[in-house]
Design an enzyme around this catalytic site. Structure first.
Site, PDB file in Angstrom:
ATOM      1  N   LEU A   1      34.284  49.340  35.188  1.00  0.00           N
ATOM      2  CA  LEU A   1      34.911  48.213  34.518  1.00  0.00           C
ATOM      3  C   LEU A   1      36.420  48.452  34.484  1.00  0.00           C
ATOM      4  O   LEU A   1      36.965  48.955  33.505  1.00  0.00           O
ATOM      5  CB  LEU A   1      34.341  48.083  33.100  1.00  0.00           C
ATOM      6  CG  LEU A   1      34.403  46.712  32.433  1.00  0.00           C
ATOM      7  CD1 LEU A   1      33.401  46.641  31.292  1.00  0.00           C
ATOM      8  CD2 LEU A   1      35.795  46.399  31.932  1.00  0.00           C
TER       9      LEU A   1
ATOM     10  N   GLU B   1      39.470  46.280  36.291  1.00  0.00           N
ATOM     11  CA  GLU B   1      39.955  45.255  37.219  1.00  0.00           C
ATOM     12  C   GLU B   1      41.211  45.683  37.968  1.00  0.00           C
ATOM     13  O   GLU B   1      41.366  45.426  39.166  1.00  0.00           O
ATOM     14  CB  GLU B   1      40.207  43.950  36.459  1.00  0.00           C
ATOM     15  CG  GLU B   1      38.941  43.207  36.046  1.00  0.00           C
ATOM     16  CD  GLU B   1      38.263  43.763  34.820  1.00  0.00           C
ATOM     17  OE1 GLU B   1      37.181  43.252  34.471  1.00  0.00           O
ATOM     18  OE2 GLU B   1      38.813  44.714  34.207  1.00  0.00           O
TER      19      GLU B   1
ATOM     20  N   ALA C   1      36.878  34.665  35.281  1.00  0.00           N
ATOM     21  CA  ALA C   1      38.302  34.558  35.597  1.00  0.00           C
ATOM     22  C   ALA C   1      39.170  35.080  34.462  1.00  0.00           C
ATOM     23  O   ALA C   1      40.267  35.612  34.707  1.00  0.00           O
ATOM     24  CB  ALA C   1      38.659  33.100  35.901  1.00  0.00           C
ATOM     25  N   ASP C   2      38.699  34.967  33.227  1.00  0.00           N
ATOM     26  CA  ASP C   2      39.454  35.432  32.065  1.00  0.00           C
ATOM     27  C   ASP C   2      39.839  36.907  32.187  1.00  0.00           C
ATOM     28  O   ASP C   2      40.898  37.328  31.731  1.00  0.00           O
ATOM     29  CB  ASP C   2      38.620  35.258  30.794  1.00  0.00           C
ATOM     30  CG  ASP C   2      38.004  33.874  30.669  1.00  0.00           C
ATOM     31  OD1 ASP C   2      38.342  33.148  29.734  1.00  0.00           O
ATOM     32  OD2 ASP C   2      37.177  33.516  31.539  1.00  0.00           O
ATOM     33  N   PHE C   3      38.965  37.704  32.811  1.00  0.00           N
ATOM     34  CA  PHE C   3      39.171  39.149  32.845  1.00  0.00           C
ATOM     35  C   PHE C   3      40.259  39.580  33.822  1.00  0.00           C
ATOM     36  O   PHE C   3      40.650  40.743  33.855  1.00  0.00           O
ATOM     37  CB  PHE C   3      37.860  39.861  33.194  1.00  0.00           C
ATOM     38  CG  PHE C   3      36.730  39.584  32.227  1.00  0.00           C
ATOM     39  CD1 PHE C   3      36.983  39.088  30.951  1.00  0.00           C
ATOM     40  CD2 PHE C   3      35.417  39.808  32.597  1.00  0.00           C
ATOM     41  CE1 PHE C   3      35.945  38.810  30.064  1.00  0.00           C
ATOM     42  CE2 PHE C   3      34.376  39.547  31.711  1.00  0.00           C
ATOM     43  CZ  PHE C   3      34.637  39.053  30.438  1.00  0.00           C
TER      44      PHE C   3
ATOM     45  N   HIS D   1      35.652  33.455  28.005  1.00  0.00           N
ATOM     46  CA  HIS D   1      34.815  33.242  29.185  1.00  0.00           C
ATOM     47  C   HIS D   1      34.960  31.811  29.701  1.00  0.00           C
ATOM     48  O   HIS D   1      34.108  31.337  30.447  1.00  0.00           O
ATOM     49  CB  HIS D   1      33.343  33.509  28.870  1.00  0.00           C
ATOM     50  CG  HIS D   1      33.035  34.939  28.549  1.00  0.00           C
ATOM     51  ND1 HIS D   1      33.322  35.491  27.326  1.00  0.00           N
ATOM     52  CD2 HIS D   1      32.472  35.931  29.292  1.00  0.00           C
ATOM     53  CE1 HIS D   1      32.945  36.764  27.320  1.00  0.00           C
ATOM     54  NE2 HIS D   1      32.424  37.058  28.502  1.00  0.00           N
TER      55      HIS D   1
END
Length: 666
Positions: free
Chosen positions: A404, A406, A430-432, A473
């Protein structure tokens, strides 16, 4: 030859290295030191704008660069001039780079050591420091996939080790057993902040085991110790791939950059490390064992100074750079003329999500150098099941579950690209992507403009609201990237477009943000050509024709627009942008000229959205064709709420319906 001590801290052991090797290391040490001396003079004369000194740390760079094979990648930092000189970069180009001349590696677009050279297997840094570790991971991964028995080496300062990217880079390398050497230049300070204000441990040998990484500490001012250690590690990890952390103890003898000075450093500490100078001590050692004499030392000095002066003469003779608009704009993207593959005649009815999955599957078949990376995309098939079955078909090497992290995975995608691979990185939502924002906007987007290296990376972005998923999210964050030159942004609204545009994005050698509205995944279907095909990026599509009003939109907005137009029984052009960067100005102008009434619809929050820019462009360039004010509608300027009634109010559909009526009646 026995071990000899020149200074109580520096014990030199030649082992079985030849006289030629020992002299070569000395000469390699001398070159960056003499360049530094010259650059400090030029800085005072105003002939260069800035200088980041590696004085006192040269042994680390020189030991490392000589320990690796010439075709193994090194990722240096501010104080690694010796990497560039050690790889034989022509001094005239190096000096042109420092002066912002055209023949420098960045054409005057970046400074000092912020550049790379693929010919010399060097990948330059960005000022954010930590992200380079992930790029090294990507290069190491490519070497692993190619089974070419190559090592990669990346530098970090002890200050940069406080960044999250440092942790992510080490963790990914450890989990994937990547053949990467992480060299930490432990030099006492991050600008003026001492180590005890950066971290609570004393040495990085305490840190490596926490990642499952073996760690070695070396005397960073001892070029022989650095050379021997890196050489031994590199030989080992070529055969037994894994990361190794090397802590090189040293000290920065000058300011972070020259304007900073060193007043914050205790005087006795400067004196202590001054006695450990890597050039002077190694030279004295060579003299003590009879390898170096004053005559040879003087000859080396004269030869190096002449080489420096000649390089400067060539760089000075070059005219100051002249701005050329066409070239500046032309270098934003790597050159790419797509050979479009037309859709075949056979098609099947498919859901949006299945069209994306099929397109990605066919891309994996077509591009054997394509690697997919993302959280849970392996056996689980991704949270939306787009890669379900991919690991079984293409193997875990190319369909990679990731930790985890990005930022590290996006950076690894860039590293793969540097080695000629293609990368698709899936954001679970996409939020992440915000956690990997720096890699996208400062590494992927700028790297071609800065020094001509493309970033062949597609980032898939499941996006959008309407499912009651709340603030983390559901965000529409395409506008975050719309402002960043060097990126391409694709946002399809139909299954057929999604498949063809995804294939085109993967073929394109430039970084592409590929947005997929989660609300469309299983709610819409349409005919999708069965075989592999591509659609042109940058071309809008007229979904519906009419003469009264033009609706310009994308993604979910296309379907909202169609529903409202049918409900109100309006005659309207509905233009689906499909690509947001670069966007299709010709198609926008054509529909504006046709109807004279324009409204832009976006799901993103209204303020600062893409619609604001396009509406401003219409007002500026198409004013004479307008019969009404240019309008726009978007979501409320709030985070995305969770509860159904709140989310319905947040989204723009009802406000769009009212505003469209207003526009058509104007």
């Amino acid at each position: 030859m026995p071990t000899e001590t020149i200074n109580s801290r520096l014990t030199f052991d030649r082992k079985d290295y030849s006289d030629e090797t020992l002299l070569h290391l000395y000469k390699s040490l001398l070159l960056p030191r003499r360049i530094e001396q010259k650059m400090l003079i030029l800085l005072r004369q105003g002939k260069i704008s800035k200088w980041f000194s590696g004085w006192g740390q040269e042994a680390i760079s020189i030991g490392a660069v000589n320990a690796l094979e010439e075709d193994e990648f090194i990722l240096p930092m501010h104080r690694n001039l010796g990497i560039f000189t050690g790889r034989g970069i022509p001094l005239e180009r190096l000096f042109a780079q420092f002066q912002g001349k055209k023949s420098g590696f960045t054409k005057g677009r970046d400074r000092s050591f912020h550049f790379g050279s693929i010919d010399h297997h060097i990948v330059g840094m960005i000022s954010h420091l930590g992200p380079q570790l992930a790029i090294a991971d990507g290069i190491g991964l490519a070497n692993l996939l190619e089974n070419n028995k190559k090592a990669t080496l990346v530098f970090s300062g002890d200050g940069a080790s406080s960044e999250g990217d440092f942790h992510e880079g080490l963790n990914v390398a450890a989990v994937w057993k990547l053949p990467v050497i992480f060299v930490i230049e432990h030099n006492g300070y991050g600008l003026s902040t001492p180590n005890n204000e950066q971290f609570a441990f004393k040495n990085f040998t305490e840190k490596g085991p926490g990642y499952g990484i073996e760690t070695v500490r070396v005397e960073g001012n001892n070029v022989l110790e650095v050379y021997d250690t890196i050489r031994r590690i590199a030989n080992d990890i070529r055969e037994n791939p894994r990361p190794v952390l090397v802590e090189a103890i040293t000290f920065r003898m000058r300011g972070h950059e020259e304007a900073s000075g060193t007043k914050y450093v205790p005087k006795d500490l400067m004196e202590e490390w001054g006695n450990l100078d890597p050039v002077d001590n190694y030279g004295a050692y060579l003299q003590s064992i009879g390898i170096l004499d004053e005559k040879t030392k003087s000859e080396f000095d004269s030869e190096i100074k002449a080489k420096i002066n000649q390089g400067l003469k060539v760089a000075y003779a070059e005219n100051a750079i002249e701005a050329e608009l066409e070239e500046e704009l032309g270098d934003i993207y790597a050159s790419h003329t797509p050979s479009l593959v037309s859709p075949g005649k056979k098609s099947e009815e498919k859901r949006f999500v299945d069209a994306i999955s099929e397109g990605l599957y066919q891309c994996m078949q077509k591009h054997e150098n394509l690697v997919l990376m993302g959280q849970d995309i392996g056996d689980y098939g991704g949270v939306f099941k787009i890669t379900d079955g991919f690991k079984k078909e293409f193997g875990g090497e190319r369909v990679r579950n990731t930790p985890l992290c990005e930022s590290a995975i996006i950076g690894a995608g860039l590293g793969l690209s540097i080695k000629g691979w293609k990368a698709m990185v899936e954001m679970q939502f996409a939020d992440f992507v915000s956690v990997g924002f720096n890699q996208i906007v400062n590494n992927l987007a700028k790297i071609h403009y800065r020094w001509g290296q493309n970033a062949d990376v597609v980032i898939r972005m499941p996006t959008g609201a309407g499912m009651g998923a709340g603030p983390f999210h559901s965000q529409s964050n395409e506008a975050w990237f719309f402002h960043t030159p060097g990126l391409k942004i694709v946002y399809p609204s139909t299954p057929a477009d999604a498949k063809g545009l995804l294939a085109a994005a993967i073929e394109d050698p430039n970084p592409c943000m590929f947005f997929e509205h989660k609300g469309l995944y299983r709610s819409i279907s349409g005919p999708v050509p069965t075989d592999y095909y591509t659609l042109e990026i940058g071309k809008a599509k007229l979904i519906q024709e009419g003469g009264d009003v033009s609706i310009i939109t994308y993604g979910m907005g296309v379907h909202w627009a169609q529903d409202v137009v049918n409900e109100l029984k309006l005659s309207a052009d509905i233009l689906d942008l499909r690509t947001l960067l670069p966007w299709d100005k010709d198609a926008v102008e054509t529909t504006v000229r046709k109807t004279g009434r324009v409204i832009f619809l976006q799901e993103d929050c209204l303020t600062g959205g893409i619609g604001a820019e396009i509406c401003a462009w219409i007002s500026e360039h198409c004013f004479e064709h307008l019969d009404a004010p240019v309008m726009r509608e978007g979501s409320l300027d709030t985070p995305v709420p969770f509860a159904g009634n709140l989310e319905k109010q947040f989204l723009p559909l009802d406000r769009f319906r009212n505003k469209l009526k207003e526009l058509s009646d104007f």
